[in-house]
Write a protein that holds these residues in place. Structure first.
Motif, short mmCIF file in Angstrom:
data_model
loop_
_atom_site.label_atom_id
_atom_site.label_comp_id
_atom_site.label_asym_id
_atom_site.label_seq_id
_atom_site.Cartn_x
_atom_site.Cartn_y
_atom_site.Cartn_z
N ALA A 102 1.57 -1.43 -0.18
CA ALA A 102 0.24 0.31 -0.16
C ALA A 102 1.03 0.93 0.43
N ALA A 103 1.52 1.71 0.63
CA ALA A 103 3.07 2.64 0.43
C ALA A 103 3.79 2.38 -0.28
N GLU A 104 3.74 1.31 -1.33
CA GLU A 104 4.33 1.89 -2.84
C GLU A 104 3.80 2.19 -3.65
N PHE A 105 2.32 1.60 -3.06
CA PHE A 105 1.54 2.50 -4.73
C PHE A 105 0.97 3.46 -4.39
N ILE A 106 0.85 4.11 -3.10
CA ILE A 106 0.39 5.59 -2.29
C ILE A 106 2.06 6.63 -3.04
N ALA A 107 3.37 6.13 -2.65
CA ALA A 107 4.18 6.96 -3.72
C ALA A 107 4.53 6.46 -4.74
N ALA A 108 4.07 5.87 -5.73
CA ALA A 108 3.95 5.71 -6.74
C ALA A 108 3.20 6.97 -7.91
N THR A 142 -7.93 7.15 -1.78
CA THR A 142 -8.70 7.42 -0.33
C THR A 142 -8.21 5.81 0.30
N VAL A 143 -8.88 5.90 1.75
CA VAL A 143 -8.76 3.66 2.36
C VAL A 143 -9.46 3.55 1.62
N SER A 144 -10.70 4.07 0.86
CA SER A 144 -11.08 2.73 0.86
C SER A 144 -11.17 2.26 -0.52
N MET A 145 -10.47 2.86 -1.23
CA MET A 145 -9.75 2.69 -2.80
C MET A 145 -8.77 1.88 -2.84
N LEU A 146 -7.41 1.87 -1.52
CA LEU A 146 -6.86 1.13 -1.63
C LEU A 146 -7.19 -0.46 -0.80
N HIS A 175 -8.68 -4.00 8.61
CA HIS A 175 -7.24 -4.50 8.29
C HIS A 175 -6.37 -3.64 7.96
N LEU A 176 -6.60 -3.11 6.16
CA LEU A 176 -5.50 -2.11 5.66
C LEU A 176 -5.21 -1.16 7.00
N GLN A 177 -5.84 -0.29 7.68
CA GLN A 177 -5.52 1.02 8.37
C GLN A 177 -4.60 -0.31 9.52
N ASN A 178 -5.37 -1.34 9.73
CA ASN A 178 -4.49 -2.53 11.44
C ASN A 178 -2.67 -2.74 10.93
N ALA A 179 -3.08 -2.89 9.66
CA ALA A 179 -2.14 -3.55 9.18
C ALA A 179 -0.51 -2.20 9.21
N GLY A 226 3.48 2.84 11.85
CA GLY A 226 3.44 3.85 12.83
C GLY A 226 2.39 4.82 12.95
N VAL A 227 1.55 5.54 11.66
CA VAL A 227 1.59 5.94 11.16
C VAL A 227 -0.07 5.43 10.83
N THR A 228 -1.15 6.41 10.18
CA THR A 228 -2.35 6.12 10.11
C THR A 228 -2.45 6.22 8.03
N VAL A 229 -2.94 6.07 7.85
CA VAL A 229 -2.78 5.82 6.03
C VAL A 229 -2.85 7.14 5.56
#
Length: 253
Positions: A213-219, A226-230, A240-244, A250-253
């Protein structure tokens, strides 16, 4: 940082420490190493990269005590991972294998105390008569069959290490010797039941999801994501995505 990609620069500091600077295209990492006594070193680790490798010599059995001052460090544990955060302390028993340090935030500052059990003093009563501390026994008791023991941000640990980050240059090495003895004496009295590591671990799939998810956001920095899109993209629930993600970075999406 690939194992063979970084350039190493070695120098000596006026306070008697040896400085190793590792640089590659992803960033840099610096180790300031103090040889305190036979088999025992204290290292200030400053990293601005995503990973770093160390290579224990063949047959070495090491006890490593980590204290995180800033950033996050990823550690593998059984079939999952846990993350060292500011104020945390962890003890690891490293048996005859290379060690990979991973920093999810590309930022980490902390202290590592390394004890080579083959050559370090078995007991410290030879230094102070009333300090009957045996490092290997302390580590084995706390880890209790596991590879790690962790203490989450306790005031007594923070107080001890806060002093270790502010040492007069004219007495650095001697001061560190005293503080390592103090730390081991404190740890020898810690109740192993403090270890709640299983409640802090993430599965391999959770870590993989967060990093993907972080790689996708960075790219896709220029897009409104949005979190829903992810959650739809990776076919998982928002929770599940938010917790992971929070668990790894250590920060939210």
């Amino acid at each position: 940082m690939e194992k063979s990609d970084y350039k190493v620069i070695k120098s000596t500091s006026s306070d008697g420490s040896t400085i190793y600077s590792f640089v590659d295209k992803s960033g840099d990492s610096q180790l300031k190493v103090y040889d305190l006594m036979t088999g025992i070193t204290l290292t200030h680790h400053s990293a601005h990269t995503n990973r770093f490798y160390s290579y224990p010599k063949k047959g070495e059995s090491l006890i490593e005590i980590y204290h995180c001052r800033e950033g996050r460090m990823e550690c593998s544990y059984k079939d999952g991972y846990f993350y060292l955060m500011p104020g945390d302390l962890a003890i690891g028993i490293i048996e005859n294998c290379e060690k990979e340090y991973i920093f999810p935030l590309n930022h980490y500052h902390g202290i590592t105390i390394t004890i080579n059990t083959a050559i370090a003093p078995k007991c410290f009563s030879c230094f102070l008569e009333d300090v009957n501390v045996q490092p290997l026994k302390v580590a084995l008791r706390l880890c209790s069959g596991n590879s790690f023991f962790i203490i989450r941000s306790r005031s007594y640990i923070e107080h001890l290490f806060s002093e270790m980050y502010k040492v007069p240059c004219d007495s650095t090495k001697g001061y560190y010797k005293i503080k390592v003895l103090e730390l081991l004496l404190i740890l020898s009295g810690v109740d192993p039941k403090e270890n709640r590591l299983n409640t802090y671990t993430l599965s391999s799939s959770q870590v993989s999801l967060a990093k993907s998810a972080a790689e996708f956001i960075a790219a896709n920095r220029d897009e409104q994501i949005t979190v829903s899109m992810l959650s739809k993209r990776f076919n998982v629930s928002i929770t599940h995505l938010q917790n992971a993600f929070k668990g790894v970075f250590g920060v939210t999406v």
